[in-house]
Design an enzyme around this catalytic site. Structure first.
Site, short mmCIF file in Angstrom:
data_model
loop_
_atom_site.label_atom_id
_atom_site.label_comp_id
_atom_site.label_asym_id
_atom_site.label_seq_id
_atom_site.Cartn_x
_atom_site.Cartn_y
_atom_site.Cartn_z
N LYS A 141 -9.74 -8.15 0.52
CA LYS A 141 -9.55 -6.70 0.58
C LYS A 141 -10.42 -6.06 -0.51
O LYS A 141 -10.37 -6.47 -1.66
CB LYS A 141 -8.07 -6.36 0.36
N GLU A 184 11.39 -1.59 7.83
CA GLU A 184 12.32 -0.50 7.55
C GLU A 184 13.69 -0.74 8.19
O GLU A 184 14.73 -0.45 7.59
CB GLU A 184 11.74 0.83 8.05
N ARG A 232 11.64 4.48 12.23
CA ARG A 232 11.73 3.12 12.76
C ARG A 232 13.18 2.64 12.78
O ARG A 232 13.56 1.77 13.55
CB ARG A 232 10.94 2.14 11.86
C1 LIG Z 1 6.08 1.20 9.83
C2 LIG Z 1 5.10 1.38 8.68
N1 LIG Z 1 5.53 1.19 7.43
C3 LIG Z 1 4.68 1.35 6.39
C4 LIG Z 1 3.36 1.69 6.59
C5 LIG Z 1 2.44 1.92 5.42
N2 LIG Z 1 1.32 0.99 5.43
C6 LIG Z 1 0.12 1.31 5.85
S1 LIG Z 1 -0.98 0.07 5.73
C7 LIG Z 1 0.21 -0.93 5.04
C8 LIG Z 1 -0.13 -2.31 4.61
C9 LIG Z 1 -0.71 -3.07 5.75
O1 LIG Z 1 -1.06 -4.34 5.27
P1 LIG Z 1 -2.00 -5.22 6.18
O2 LIG Z 1 -1.50 -5.19 7.56
O3 LIG Z 1 -2.10 -6.53 5.51
O4 LIG Z 1 -3.38 -4.44 6.17
P2 LIG Z 1 -4.51 -4.40 5.03
O5 LIG Z 1 -4.41 -3.02 4.43
O6 LIG Z 1 -4.21 -5.49 4.05
O7 LIG Z 1 -5.79 -4.60 5.75
C10 LIG Z 1 1.41 -0.29 4.96
C11 LIG Z 1 2.65 -0.88 4.39
C12 LIG Z 1 2.95 1.88 7.93
N3 LIG Z 1 1.67 2.24 8.21
N4 LIG Z 1 3.82 1.70 8.95
#
Ligand SMILES: Cc1ncc(C[n+]2csc(CCOP(=O)(O)OP(=O)(O)O)c2C)c(N)n1
Ligand SMILES: CC(=O)[C@@H](O)[C@H](O)COP(=O)(O)O
Ligand SMILES: [Mg+2]
Length: 624
Positions: free
Chosen positions: A282, A365, A393
């Site tokens: 990342k 959630e 959610r």
């Molecule tokens: C239901 C929900 N909860 C929280 C989020 C906030 N959120 C956006 S990206 C993320 C992390 C995603 O991690 P990953 O899938 O590993 O993607 P990366 O950013 O590491 O590429 C979160 C928690 C969301 N988008 N949707």
């Protein structure tokens, strides 16, 4: 500026490039991302990590006839660049500009919209089933991050797909990060897979020793078989997925174009579902983001040479976090929960101060709400800090596990109201509607940080039963200059020509409009409502008696919002009035733009409220 990138305006152009040009392209795309996102703001680290992955996907598959379905969509900037939208990046996340997420009406390559996590595998499964039913032929690819894989929906989909043997390719983009570090058993399992090269060496050595010992009689041989069996279980990579019925390929280097394209070619030939485990970094290619991927997950504008300079502004989230630490100091029953959003919800300090009373459930959630109910039933005091939009959610868990059992769970609902650049998928404008009709729940709306802090203290130490406190994505004041909380409706400005009932960040708008109207000899009463459920009906009726014009204002949709709560009360009590108007959002999804721009478009400003009420009053007085 971009020798190769300027030539690429579609996946077809991409496929004309030779190997050297592809490598050059990944360098130019990173340069382009840094140059644009440092100026527009947006999701940087996640996109820097998927440059080679996205190029390889568009080289190996034929989008849009092959369906590429992205999870969350915050990491889809390269997908947009390669599908002809470079020129739109100057408007990224700006009003009327390009969205920071995928939207199905934006482009033929954007197969499925997102913004909320963990939806891609389910969507891909649905698309694949449709393909099979319609007897069509194309590849379906879900691209999901390791963080998103901690979401329950992802496992519901894996469980289903493994059983049905539907041809779906799942690309797991594993960068060991959610927004902050990824958590949970899934993350631990993936890190074992990531480091499994060591496992393979040990496995092979163990097998060769056991094979040599094999000659010593059947007893030993059977024993060897059991050991080898368990070794297989221990060391076959991706055994978890394989045992679900999903072929596992990986782990592969997500920055190595050859490994990526070879793996995707293999995946295309697998019968049934297949998961390609891709290891990426990342923030790759920009050292500050590589070193602090959480800080560079979602960025505002910044100087790419100096990097992000952390601001110390006081926001509702920082007040929540500080106040919760204070509550926990004085009350050992207090716990804080987050669903993978510790930084955004202001819980970082709590996590460091009370690690044993801090729970990060991952992007889960629903699980967080019911786990909170479990904590409450044992007499502890869970505070679940969560964005309004993500709490959607867990609607059933709120109803079924918390409110029906009347358990003391405290919902610290951050990002309520419009959030600005994230737009439709992230606006927190439905929470009053989805909460206020549930029996047993109390809903509070602080006007500033001081009131948030006092409301949290009240929720923790006084209130019994479920309680929600909603507050916006905004800076605030926190002077600690009020020591007692007043939850009753409070008249802030006197007037008899009309009354505005206002909540939270709309109180100031109402007061400014009333002040301006007074200059025109129109006297509008302003009533602050710190608690919208249970409503203080007696005072609402008192403050509307002999008033002909009633208004409400909220950073929320008007349908089943705060305004409807007031209106229902007046109608139920046969209160007579000539005009009733609810200032808030109409029955539509509210687009992205700055919060100020959106408030202006939808009339949540002093000028709009002033003009609207002026016309109502003057029209009534017979003036043109
Ligand atoms: C239901 C929900 N909860 C929280 C989020 C906030 N959120 C956006 S990206 C993320 C992390 C995603 O991690 P990953 O899938 O590993 O993607 P990366 O950013 O590491 O590429 C979160 C928690 C969301 N988008 N949707
Ligand atoms: C993609 C995602 O859902 C999060 O990164 C979100 O954009 C964070 O929002 P804030 O910037 O309001 O914390
Ligand atoms: Mg990740």
């Amino acid at each position: 500026m971009y020798k190769i990138l300027d030539k690429v305006n579609s996946p077809i152009d991409l496929k004309k490039l030779n190997e050297a040009e592809i490598l050059r392209l990944s360098v130019e795309i990173r340069e382009f991302l840094l140059d644009t996102v440092s100026k527009t703001g947006g999701h940087l680290a996640s996109n820097l990590g998927v440059v080679e992955l996205t190029i390889a996907l568009h080289l190996s598959f034929d989008s849009p006839s092959d369906r590429l379905i992205w999870d969350v969509g915050h990491q889809s900037y390269i997908h947009k660049i390669l599908t002809g939208r470079k020129s739109e990046f100057c408007s990224l996340r700006k009003l009327n500009g390009m969205s920071g997420f995928l939207k199905i009406n934006d482009n033929e390559h954007d197969i499925f919209g997102a913004g909320h996590s963990s939806t891609s595998i389910s969507a891909a499964y649905g698309v694949a089933c449709a393909r099979t039913i319609k007897n069509e032929k194309f590849n379906v690819v879900a691209i999901i991050g390791d963080g998103a894989l901690t979401g329950g929906m992802a496992f519901e989909a894996l469980n289903n797909i493994g059983h049905t043997n539907e041809n779906v390719i799942i690309v797991l983009n594993d960068n060991e990060m959610s927004i902050s570090e990824n958590i949970g058993g899934v993350s631990k399992y993936l890190s074992k897979l990531r480091t499994n090269k060591k496992y393979f060496i040990v496995k092979n050595k163990a097998h060769s020793i056991l094979d040599k010992a094999n000659g010593f009689g059947t007893k030993l041989t059977n024993g060897i078989k059991t050991i080898k069996g368990s070794i297989k279980y221990l060391f076959v990579p991706g055994i978890f997925f394989e045992d679900l019925g999903i072929t596992y390929i990986g782990p592969i280097d997500g920055h190595n174009m050859k490994e990526l394209s070879d793996s995707f070619a293999r995946a295309k030939n697998v019968e049934g579902p297949v998961l390609v485990h891709v290891i990426t970094k990342k923030g790759k290619g920009y050292l500050p983001a590589e070193n602090s991927p959480d800080l560079y997950h979602g960025v505002g504008t910044f100087d790419r040479n100096k990097g992000i300079v952390k601001k110390n502004s006081i926001t509702f989230s920082t007040v929540l976090g500080e106040s919760l630490v204070n509550c926990a100091r004085l009350n050992e029953k207090v716990l804080a929960l987050t669903a993978a959003m510790p930084t955004g919800t202001g819980l970082t300090n709590f996590k460091n101060t009370f690690p044993k009373r801090y729970i990060d459930v991952g992007i889960a959630e629903q699980h967080a709400v019911t786990a909170s109910a479990g904590l409450a039933i044992e007499g502890l005091i869970p505070v679940f800090a969560v964005y309004s939009t993500f709490l959607q959610r867990a609607y059933d868990q709120i109803v079924h596990d918390v409110c029906l059992q009347n358990l003391k769970v405290i919902f610290a609902i951050d990002r309520s109201g419009v959030v600005g650049a994230d737009g439709e998928t992230h606006n927190g404008i439905f929470d009053i509607a989805y909460l206020s009709h549930i029996p047993n729940i109390t809903i509070l709306v602080p006007r500033d940080g001081d009131n948030l802090s006092l409301m949290l203290d009240y929720a923790v130490n006084v209130h019994e039963g479920p309680i929600a406190i909603r507050y916006p994505r905004s800076t605030t004041t926190f002077n600690k200059n009020i020591d007692s909380l007043n939850l009753q409706p409070r008249i802030l400005r006197q007037g008899s020509d009309g009354v505005i009932f206002a909540i939270g960040n709309m109180i100031e708008v109402a007061c400014l409009a009333s002040k301006k109207l007074q200059e025109e000899n129109i006297f509008i009463r302003v009533v602050e409502m710190p608690r919208i459920k249970p409503l203080d009906e007696k005072l609402v009726l008192e403050y509307t008696s002999n008033i002909d014009n009633v208004f409400t204002i909220e950073d929320h949709v008007v349908k089943s919002g705060f305004g409807d709560i007031i209106l229902d009360t007046l109608v139920k009590n046969n209160v007579k009035f000539s005009n009733f108007n609810k200032f808030g959002y109409p029955d539509k999804f509210i687009e992205h733009g700055s919060i100020e721009e959106i408030h202006k478009i939808y009339g949540l400003t002093e000028d709009y409220v002033y003009n609207y009420i002026y016309k109502v009053i003057r029209r009534k007085d017979g003036e043109n």
